[in-house]
Structures are given as C-alpha cells and as structure tokens.
Design an enzyme around this catalytic site. Structure first.
Site, PDB file in Angstrom:
ATOM      1  N   HIS A  72       0.838  -1.203   0.000  1.00 41.81           N
ATOM      2  CA  HIS A  72       0.000   0.000   0.000  1.00 41.81           C
ATOM      3  C   HIS A  72       0.874   1.255   0.000  1.00 41.81           C
ATOM      4  O   HIS A  72       1.782   1.376   0.822  1.00 41.81           O
ATOM      5  CB  HIS A  72      -0.910   0.020   1.237  1.00 41.81           C
ATOM      6  CG  HIS A  72      -2.167  -0.775   1.058  1.00 41.81           C
ATOM      7  ND1 HIS A  72      -3.339  -0.448   1.679  1.00 41.81           N
ATOM      8  CD2 HIS A  72      -2.427  -1.870   0.326  1.00 41.81           C
ATOM      9  CE1 HIS A  72      -4.287  -1.305   1.338  1.00 41.81           C
ATOM     10  NE2 HIS A  72      -3.752  -2.195   0.508  1.00 41.81           N
ATOM     11  N   TYR A 201      -8.882   5.872   7.923  1.00 45.41           N
ATOM     12  CA  TYR A 201      -8.934   6.202   9.359  1.00 45.41           C
ATOM     13  C   TYR A 201      -9.952   7.337   9.496  1.00 45.41           C
ATOM     14  O   TYR A 201      -9.741   8.419   8.950  1.00 45.41           O
ATOM     15  CB  TYR A 201      -7.573   6.679   9.855  1.00 45.41           C
ATOM     16  CG  TYR A 201      -6.525   5.594   9.979  1.00 45.41           C
ATOM     17  CD1 TYR A 201      -5.840   5.114   8.861  1.00 45.41           C
ATOM     18  CD2 TYR A 201      -6.216   5.043  11.223  1.00 45.41           C
ATOM     19  CE1 TYR A 201      -4.874   4.115   8.983  1.00 45.41           C
ATOM     20  CE2 TYR A 201      -5.244   4.041  11.353  1.00 45.41           C
ATOM     21  CZ  TYR A 201      -4.588   3.592  10.228  1.00 45.41           C
ATOM     22  OH  TYR A 201      -3.632   2.604  10.345  1.00 45.41           O
ATOM     23  N   PRO A 293      -3.477   0.453  18.868  1.00 47.68           N
ATOM     24  CA  PRO A 293      -3.259   0.006  17.479  1.00 47.68           C
ATOM     25  C   PRO A 293      -3.468   1.089  16.424  1.00 47.68           C
ATOM     26  O   PRO A 293      -3.259   0.851  15.249  1.00 47.68           O
ATOM     27  CB  PRO A 293      -4.260  -1.129  17.304  1.00 47.68           C
ATOM     28  CG  PRO A 293      -5.239  -0.991  18.407  1.00 47.68           C
ATOM     29  CD  PRO A 293      -4.588  -0.245  19.500  1.00 47.68           C
ATOM     30  N   LYS A 297       1.557  -0.135  15.084  1.00 48.99           N
ATOM     31  CA  LYS A 297       2.947  -0.290  15.508  1.00 48.99           C
ATOM     32  C   LYS A 297       3.231  -1.537  16.343  1.00 48.99           C
ATOM     33  O   LYS A 297       4.382  -1.949  16.465  1.00 48.99           O
ATOM     34  CB  LYS A 297       3.371   0.943  16.331  1.00 48.99           C
ATOM     35  CG  LYS A 297       3.465   2.205  15.519  1.00 48.99           C
ATOM     36  CD  LYS A 297       4.585   2.122  14.499  1.00 48.99           C
ATOM     37  CE  LYS A 297       4.415   3.155  13.389  1.00 48.99           C
ATOM     38  NZ  LYS A 297       4.645   2.580  12.071  1.00 48.99           N
ATOM     39  N   TYR A 385       4.404   6.478  10.015  1.00 46.26           N
ATOM     40  CA  TYR A 385       3.493   5.372   9.694  1.00 46.26           C
ATOM     41  C   TYR A 385       4.232   4.243   8.977  1.00 46.26           C
ATOM     42  O   TYR A 385       4.034   3.070   9.286  1.00 46.26           O
ATOM     43  CB  TYR A 385       2.326   5.878   8.831  1.00 46.26           C
ATOM     44  CG  TYR A 385       1.196   4.874   8.710  1.00 46.26           C
ATOM     45  CD1 TYR A 385       1.147   3.954   7.667  1.00 46.26           C
ATOM     46  CD2 TYR A 385       0.177   4.822   9.660  1.00 46.26           C
ATOM     47  CE1 TYR A 385       0.134   3.028   7.557  1.00 46.26           C
ATOM     48  CE2 TYR A 385      -0.859   3.894   9.565  1.00 46.26           C
ATOM     49  CZ  TYR A 385      -0.869   3.002   8.507  1.00 46.26           C
ATOM     50  OH  TYR A 385      -1.875   2.062   8.420  1.00 46.26           O
TER      51      TYR A 385
HETATM   52  P1  FAS Z   1       1.925 -12.040  21.649  1.00 41.69           P
HETATM   53  O1  FAS Z   1       1.040 -11.669  22.785  1.00 41.69           O
HETATM   54  O2  FAS Z   1       1.382 -12.043  20.261  1.00 41.69           O
HETATM   55  O3  FAS Z   1       2.535 -13.489  21.891  1.00 41.69           O
HETATM   56  C1  FAS Z   1       2.972 -13.900  23.174  1.00 41.69           C
HETATM   57  C2  FAS Z   1       2.869 -15.405  23.249  1.00 41.69           C
HETATM   58  O4  FAS Z   1       3.384 -15.830  24.522  1.00 41.69           O
HETATM   59  C3  FAS Z   1       1.427 -15.901  23.171  1.00 41.69           C
HETATM   60  O5  FAS Z   1       1.313 -16.920  22.212  1.00 41.69           O
HETATM   61  C4  FAS Z   1       1.139 -16.412  24.577  1.00 41.69           C
HETATM   62  O6  FAS Z   1       0.262 -17.524  24.575  1.00 41.69           O
HETATM   63  C5  FAS Z   1       2.513 -16.814  25.061  1.00 41.69           C
HETATM   64  N1  FAS Z   1       2.657 -16.802  26.525  1.00 41.69           N
HETATM   65  C6  FAS Z   1       2.142 -15.902  27.389  1.00 41.69           C
HETATM   66  N2  FAS Z   1       2.487 -16.231  28.654  1.00 41.69           N
HETATM   67  C7  FAS Z   1       3.244 -17.365  28.568  1.00 41.69           C
HETATM   68  C8  FAS Z   1       3.876 -18.190  29.523  1.00 41.69           C
HETATM   69  N3  FAS Z   1       3.828 -17.913  30.828  1.00 41.69           N
HETATM   70  N4  FAS Z   1       4.561 -19.285  29.090  1.00 41.69           N
HETATM   71  C9  FAS Z   1       4.629 -19.569  27.756  1.00 41.69           C
HETATM   72  N5  FAS Z   1       4.036 -18.823  26.803  1.00 41.69           N
HETATM   73  C10 FAS Z   1       3.349 -17.730  27.214  1.00 41.69           C
HETATM   74  N6  FAS Z   1      -0.947  -4.563  16.697  1.00 41.69           N
HETATM   75  C11 FAS Z   1      -1.039  -3.890  15.528  1.00 41.69           C
HETATM   76  O7  FAS Z   1       0.002  -3.493  14.980  1.00 41.69           O
HETATM   77  N7  FAS Z   1      -2.272  -3.663  14.955  1.00 41.69           N
HETATM   78  C12 FAS Z   1      -3.437  -4.142  15.526  1.00 41.69           C
HETATM   79  O8  FAS Z   1      -4.517  -3.942  15.002  1.00 41.69           O
HETATM   80  C13 FAS Z   1      -3.383  -4.852  16.724  1.00 41.69           C
HETATM   81  N8  FAS Z   1      -4.521  -5.371  17.305  1.00 41.69           N
HETATM   82  C14 FAS Z   1      -4.413  -6.053  18.494  1.00 41.69           C
HETATM   83  C15 FAS Z   1      -5.558  -6.599  19.131  1.00 41.69           C
HETATM   84  C16 FAS Z   1      -5.453  -7.286  20.356  1.00 41.69           C
HETATM   85  C17 FAS Z   1      -6.683  -7.865  21.020  1.00 41.69           C
HETATM   86  C18 FAS Z   1      -4.189  -7.432  20.968  1.00 41.69           C
HETATM   87  C19 FAS Z   1      -4.041  -8.147  22.288  1.00 41.69           C
HETATM   88  C20 FAS Z   1      -3.051  -6.901  20.342  1.00 41.69           C
HETATM   89  C21 FAS Z   1      -3.159  -6.223  19.106  1.00 41.69           C
HETATM   90  N9  FAS Z   1      -2.036  -5.708  18.446  1.00 41.69           N
HETATM   91  C22 FAS Z   1      -2.103  -5.032  17.281  1.00 41.69           C
HETATM   92  C23 FAS Z   1      -0.734  -5.882  19.007  1.00 41.69           C
HETATM   93  C24 FAS Z   1      -0.283  -7.279  18.673  1.00 41.69           C
HETATM   94  O9  FAS Z   1      -0.323  -7.472  17.294  1.00 41.69           O
HETATM   95  C25 FAS Z   1       1.071  -7.460  19.294  1.00 41.69           C
HETATM   96  O10 FAS Z   1       1.900  -6.337  19.062  1.00 41.69           O
HETATM   97  C26 FAS Z   1       1.782  -8.700  18.834  1.00 41.69           C
HETATM   98  O11 FAS Z   1       0.948  -9.799  19.036  1.00 41.69           O
HETATM   99  C27 FAS Z   1       3.078  -8.788  19.632  1.00 41.69           C
HETATM  100  O12 FAS Z   1       3.603 -10.027  19.442  1.00 41.69           O
HETATM  101  P2  FAS Z   1       4.333 -10.777  20.660  1.00 41.69           P
HETATM  102  O13 FAS Z   1       5.231  -9.825  21.318  1.00 41.69           O
HETATM  103  O14 FAS Z   1       4.852 -12.033  20.078  1.00 41.69           O
HETATM  104  O15 FAS Z   1       3.199 -11.065  21.744  1.00 41.69           O
HETATM  105  C1  PHB Z   2      -5.623  -4.085  10.965  1.00 42.70           C
HETATM  106  O1  PHB Z   2      -5.749  -4.314   9.745  1.00 42.70           O
HETATM  107  O2  PHB Z   2      -5.913  -4.932  11.840  1.00 42.70           O
HETATM  108  C2  PHB Z   2      -5.103  -2.740  11.390  1.00 42.70           C
HETATM  109  C3  PHB Z   2      -4.584  -1.874  10.443  1.00 42.70           C
HETATM  110  C4  PHB Z   2      -4.106  -0.631  10.839  1.00 42.70           C
HETATM  111  C5  PHB Z   2      -4.157  -0.283  12.183  1.00 42.70           C
HETATM  112  C6  PHB Z   2      -4.668  -1.162  13.137  1.00 42.70           C
HETATM  113  C7  PHB Z   2      -5.140  -2.409  12.735  1.00 42.70           C
HETATM  114  O3  PHB Z   2      -3.689   0.934  12.577  1.00 42.70           O
END
Ligand code: FAS
Ligand code: PHB
Length: 391
Positions: A72, A201, A293, A297, A385
């Site tokens: 994009h 957005y 989000p 980032k 961005y």
């Molecule tokens: P993660 O949380 O993805 O992974 C951590 C892993 O560790 C999990 O699999 C968990 O099960 C495991 N774990 C936890 N405790 C443990 C333990 N005690 N022992 C062993 N394993 C354990 N980011 C964006 O850029 N855009 C978005 O739109 C966006 N939406 C999101 C929506 C939600 C609901 C959430 C929670 C996050 C969102 N994020 C978004 C942020 C998200 O994408 C994170 O930045 C990303 O998952 C980070 O990856 P990890 O650091 O690997 O953490």
């Molecule tokens: C998404 O596609 O999930 C998304 C994209 C941009 C954002 C947040 C989430 O800033």
C-alpha cells in the site's frame, strides 16, 4: 535438556527470533503455553513496516507474504465528511507498507520452523524463567504432567503483555510507564471486499472507525466503543449500521456487509517497561511494551525488538562481544518511545474522548486540517506510519 537461547512465547516475536537465530546457527527452543491452533486463532494486526518485511525475508518466511500481501502506497484520513489521502510513497521517498495479517505472519513462521525441524514445545504449563541474573539461567516448565528443566545461555521473554517474564524481573530493577485510554476498539473480520483500495482512518462525531483489509475478499473493520460495552452488545447488523454512520457517502455506498468471522473488543493502552534486560533475560515485543493500534505499531515494534536482539546474540556468539547485549535495551527503547509517541498522537487525534469539550474538538479539527494541507505535517505522519529507520 539444553539450548543456547530459550524463547518463552510462540507469538510473532518468539517465532521470528527463533528463525533469525537459527539462520545464524544459534540453537534455540521455544516454550509456548497455548496450542498452535490457539495462537493462530488470535486476530490482530494487519500492517507491516518495511523493517518487518525485511526481517521476515531474512528469516526465510516471506514467500507467501510477497505472493498474497498487498503493498500500500497511501492511507486516507476521513474527517468533516471528506477523505484526504496521505501519499506515503511520495512523502517518504518511495517507502510503503505491506497489508498482510499477523495471523498469516505467524502461520508462515510456524511452517518454516517446523520445516527446519526446530523444537517448539506447545502447551507448556507453569513456565518459569530461573537464575537469569546469574551465568547459568534455566527455564522450568511442565508438559504432560512431567516437570522439565531447560538449561540455556540466555532467555528471551517473548511472552506478551500477560506473560511470566516481565513478572519475574526483580521489582526494584524495573520501571513501567502506562496510559490507559477511556475506550476500546470493536473489531470485525468478514469475507467481504474492502470498502476502498486503501485504509481509511475516520474521525467522526460518533467516534473513530478504521476500514482495513486482509485481501481483495477479506476485510477488517474497527469501531471506537465505550469500555462499558461488551462484544455481546453488538450484533453484526448493529456493527454495520454504526460503521455506515461513520463513513462518507461514497464509502457508505461501496460498503459490502456480511457475517462476521470474528468479532472482539480490544482495550487501548500505552505501556513501556524499562529496562528490557535483566541479566541473561531479555524482554521483546508485547512483553515489554504495548501501543494503541491506531498507529499500526504493535507487531512492528515486536519485530524490530527481535531484529536488535538477534543481532546482539549473533555478536555474542560469533564475535564473543557483549556490546550488543549490553546496548540492547537502550537501542530498543529509543525506537519504542518514538512509536509510543506516534501511536499516542494518532489516538489523541482520531478518537472522541469522553471528557473532551468543544475546544478540544476544534483543536482536533484544526490539526487534521493542518496535516492534510501541509507537506511538513503530512510527511511527519507518513514517515512515522511507514516506520522510522532502524538505527
Ligand atoms: P503475543 O502476545 O502475540 O505473543 C505472546 C505469546 O506468549 C502468546 O502466544 C502467549 O500464549 C505466550 N505466553 C504468554 N504467557 C506465557 C507463559 N507464561 N509461558 C509460555 N508462553 C506464554 N498490533 C497492531 O500493529 N495492529 C493491531 O490492530 C493490533 N490489534 C491487536 C488486538 C489485540 C486484542 C491485541 C491483544 C493486540 C493487538 N495488536 C495489534 C498488538 C499485537 O499485534 C502485538 O503487538 C503482537 O501480538 C506482539 O507479538 P508478541 O510480542 O509475540 O506477543
Ligand atoms: C488491521 O488491519 O488490523 C489494522 C490496520 C491498521 C491499524 C490497526 C489495525 O492501525
């Protein structure tokens, strides 16, 4: 059992680190508390910075992303009933973002790890990082009712915001910084064509909305909702009706609705842990920081942390130098705080705050008007961005 680097968490951070270390000849084992299917069931991010794309290429996990991902060159800001395009590509000297879901990134990393025959222990219970302030760290965990210990040189805490690693760090050596926002994002995933070629957005009197996508046939939408609301309060029809009210007439006419494949509410918070290293244990990704989000980032910061950490560990093992691991925390935090600022700024600019008054609304309107009519203002948004360069 022994390995060089014990990685706790098989989300994107842990899996990407495992691949980068493997490619550098550094042995690693990942311990994950959930099943692989559970991890893949999480629907989260959708926008990858070039830095993340480059790291996935380095990890050997970029083939499907290049085949199916959507490059994009711009995004649109919708306010006052009109859309304004931010030309990311032109404003940043040719940079762009890749629209490709975190679920697919995770799947690709899982598949290459399995193909290389690397060890990921899923459904590991009661994982505990131990003796990481000494020279012989180890990780204790339970599997199938048996207690195991994994000896290692280093522990990588990639276990997310609710993980055990940050919680195991000495409380007197750790500082946290937090800001909780008074609203959440209600997200919906649907097998419907995106409402527009690029992300929209929207800042409206009814609240923020985001129109994103996963492919030409799969869309991802978000609505700002009060923290008092539950996902059960929102039927698909109610979601689509509210989204229509937050779109401009053209997008409203283009919108194709359909049944939700997933629907959930995510709270918004800013959170940073300092430092990110405790002896021979390093935090990376959501284990160390959270961003709202709005700036896309979260996943990208997890990737850049892991890029720094893998480089530091390679320097340790290949050059017997501790400079990288000694500088890891400071190097990450400089990038993290800039992303925290941008994410906070985008969130403050695009959302309706319950306590805000008419003056605040006019200032938001003026700032949006300035950004879309100023090359300097648009460039500042664009360069943050697409992702600031790794230093
Ligand atoms: P993660 O949380 O993805 O992974 C951590 C892993 O560790 C999990 O699999 C968990 O099960 C495991 N774990 C936890 N405790 C443990 C333990 N005690 N022992 C062993 N394993 C354990 N980011 C964006 O850029 N855009 C978005 O739109 C966006 N939406 C999101 C929506 C939600 C609901 C959430 C929670 C996050 C969102 N994020 C978004 C942020 C998200 O994408 C994170 O930045 C990303 O998952 C980070 O990856 P990890 O650091 O690997 O953490
Ligand atoms: C998404 O596609 O999930 C998304 C994209 C941009 C954002 C947040 C989430 O800033």
């Amino acid at each position: 059992m022994r390995t060089q680097v014990a990685i706790i968490g098989a989300g994107p951070a842990g899996l990407l680190l495992g691949q980068l270390l493997y490619k550098a000849g550094i042995d690693n084992i990942i311990l994950e508390q959930r099943s692989a299917d559970y991890v893949l069931g999480r629907i989260r991010a959708g926008v990858l910075e070039q830095v993340t794309v480059d790291l996935l290429e380095q990890a050997g996990a970029a083939t499907r992303m290049h085949a199916e991902g959507l490059p994009h060159d711009g995004i649109e800001l919708l306010f006052g009933g009109k859309r304004h395009r931010i030309d990311l590509h032109a404003l940043t000297g040719g940079k762009r973002v890749m629209v490709y879901g975190q679920t697919e990134v995770t799947r690709d990393l899982m598949e290459v790890r399995e193909a290389e025959g690397l060890t990921t222990i899923y459904e590991a219970a009661n994982v505990q990082p131990l003796d990481f302030e000494g020279s012989k760290p180890r990780v204790r965990y339970e599997k199938n009712g048996q207690v195991h210990e994994l000896e290692c040189d280093f522990i990588a805490g990639c276990d997310g915001f609710h993980g055990i690693c940050r919680a195991s760090a000495p409380a007197d050596k750790l500082r946290t910084f937090e800001k909780v926002y008074p609203f959440g994002w209600l997200g919906l995933l649907s097998d419907t064509p995106p409402v527009s070629p690029e992300l929209i957005y929207a800042q409206t009197e009814r609240g923020f909305a985001l129109c994103s996508q996963r492919s030409a046939t799969r869309s991802r939408y978000y609505l700002q909702v009060p923290l008092t609301q539950k996902v059960e309060d929102w039927s698909d029809e109610a979601f689509w009706d509210e989204l229509r009210l937050r779109l401009d007439p053209e997008a409203r006419a283009q919108l194709v609705t359909g049944p939700s494949l997933e629907k959930s509410i995510a709270p918004l918070r800013s959170f940073v842990t300092e430092p990110m290293r405790f002896g021979r244990m390093f935090l990376a990704g959501d284990a160390a920081h959270i961003v709202p989000p709005t700036g896309a980032k979260g996943l990208n910061l997890a990737a850049s942390d892991v890029g720094y950490l893998s480089r530091a560990l390679v320097q340790y093992y290949k050059e017997r130098s501790e400079a990288g691991i000694d500088g890891y925390s400071e190097q990450c935090l400089r990038r993290i705080w800039k992303a925290e600022r941008f994410s906070w700024w985008m969130t403050s600019l695009m959302h309706r705050f319950p306590e805000a008054g008419s003056f605040d609304a006019k200032v938001q309107e003026a700032e949006l008007d300035y950004i879309v009519n100023s090359r300097a203002g648009s460039t500042s948004l664009a360069e943050n961005y697409v992702g600031l360069p790794l230093v």
